[in-house]
Design a protein around this motif. Structure first.
Motif, short mmCIF file in Angstrom:
data_model
loop_
_atom_site.label_atom_id
_atom_site.label_comp_id
_atom_site.label_asym_id
_atom_site.label_seq_id
_atom_site.Cartn_x
_atom_site.Cartn_y
_atom_site.Cartn_z
N THR A 34 -13.25 9.01 4.09
CA THR A 34 -14.44 8.10 3.46
C THR A 34 -15.16 9.09 2.43
OG1 THR A 34 -15.97 8.80 5.08
CG2 THR A 34 -14.85 6.66 5.41
N TYR A 66 -15.41 0.05 -0.50
CA TYR A 66 -14.08 0.58 0.07
C TYR A 66 -13.81 1.88 0.58
CZ TYR A 66 -9.24 2.32 -0.06
OH TYR A 66 -8.08 2.94 0.41
N TYR A 67 -14.35 2.93 -0.28
CA TYR A 67 -14.19 4.34 -0.10
C TYR A 67 -15.29 4.46 1.15
CZ TYR A 67 -11.22 5.31 -4.02
OH TYR A 67 -10.36 5.62 -4.99
N LYS A 78 -5.74 -0.43 -0.77
CA LYS A 78 -6.77 -0.28 -1.94
C LYS A 78 -6.95 -1.51 -2.75
CE LYS A 78 -6.76 4.48 -3.16
NZ LYS A 78 -6.38 5.63 -4.30
N THR A 98 -2.07 2.42 6.42
CA THR A 98 -2.85 2.84 5.88
C THR A 98 -3.81 1.80 5.34
OG1 THR A 98 -1.62 2.60 3.43
CG2 THR A 98 -1.49 4.75 4.83
N ASP A 99 -5.20 1.86 4.69
CA ASP A 99 -5.85 0.85 4.14
C ASP A 99 -5.14 0.33 2.88
OD1 ASP A 99 -7.87 0.85 6.25
OD2 ASP A 99 -8.46 2.78 5.31
N ARG A 156 0.89 -1.22 -0.04
CA ARG A 156 0.07 -0.16 -0.01
C ARG A 156 0.95 1.14 0.07
NH1 ARG A 156 -2.30 -2.02 4.75
NH2 ARG A 156 -2.42 -3.59 3.39
N ARG A 208 -13.47 2.89 4.37
CA ARG A 208 -11.99 2.93 4.84
C ARG A 208 -11.78 3.66 6.14
NH1 ARG A 208 -8.91 6.20 0.10
NH2 ARG A 208 -10.11 8.19 0.08
N THR A 263 -15.07 -0.85 -5.21
CA THR A 263 -14.49 0.41 -4.59
C THR A 263 -15.43 1.35 -3.86
OG1 THR A 263 -14.86 1.28 -6.93
CG2 THR A 263 -12.73 0.30 -6.33
#
Length: 245
Positions: A212, A204-205, A173, A170-171, A12, A208, A201
């Protein structure tokens, strides 16, 4: 699954680093790993510039617009470099080789060489517990970067690599599905896979750990590409006697 593949799949981008500089030993190890990458016909047609001058880092941050260009453990700039090949030859050979060096083929070859080396550097850095972030944003003003680094003909900056001790976790992706990337024998336009990825996605957004938002992959790409960007790069590359035919 072995530890190398686990490390690759756990990648990441890191954009916040602790205030700790890389040691000379770490830098040499990272560069040595980069040099171990495959290279077309043994040309090794790239150079890596480490930025330690605070004023240059500040100027590159202004080009990029990203704080981590300045605040990191070490900043590397990867360049396509055909100058070293050119200078290695006597005058009569230099004259004959210009047609090759100024071709699209040799420009592509030097970009590929630099990119392969950079990915080795990234993997080596991560294996040492460091974080990395690629910096295509240095091409926001490629001429200024060129001038700051005093690059001669046949050498052009491609991207940066910020490396350092991570300050954040971090997350990760998500990536496009296998069916969208891998094609067997012929290219297949798999729009259903892209639509499924938009749902991935979107989730995810929404979920996370920070920043966000309501978004999808295709929406994000569309926003980025509806306005022309970095239209000066082609003419700059040609001004360096590269990619001329």
């Amino acid at each position: 699954m072995n530890t190398t593949i686990e490390q690759i799949l756990n990648h990441r981008s890191i954009r916040q680093f602790k205030d700790k500089k890389l040691s000379s030993e770490q830098i040499e190890t990272i560069i040595s790993a980069g040099q171990a990458a495959s290279t077309s016909s043994y040309y090794q047609a790239y150079s890596i510039i480490g930025i330690t001058d605070p004023e240059k880092k500040q100027a590159l941050k202004e080009v990029s617009g990203q704080q981590y260009v300045e605040n990191n453990g070490h900043l590397f700039v990867f360049c396509a470099d055909l100058q070293r090949i050119y200078q290695s030859q006597p005058d009569e050979i230099q004259s004959a080789m210009r047609t090759n060096l100024q071709s699209t083929e040799f420009f592509m070859m030097s970009v590929i060489d630099a990119t392969l080396a950079a990915q080795n550097c990234a993997l080596a850095s991560e294996s040492m517990g460091l974080g990395i972030c690629y910096l295509g944003s240095l091409r926001n003003d490629i001429q200024q970067v060129n001038d700051l680094l005093e690059l001669p003909y046949y050498v052009t900056p491609l991207f940066g690599l910020a490396v350092g001790v991570p300050k954040e976790d971090t997350d990760k992706k998500p990536r496009l599905p296998f069916q969208s990337i891998y094609h067997e024998n012929v290219y297949v336009n798999n729009q259903e896979a892209v639509e499924a990825f938009d749902e991935t996605t979107k989730e995810y957004y929404q979920l996370r750990g920070s920043n966000t938002r309501e978004d999808t992959w295709s929406s994000q790409i569309g926003r980025k590409l509806k306005t022309p960007m970095r239209m000066d790069v082609a003419s700059f590359i040609q001004s360096k006697n590269l990619n001329k035919h």
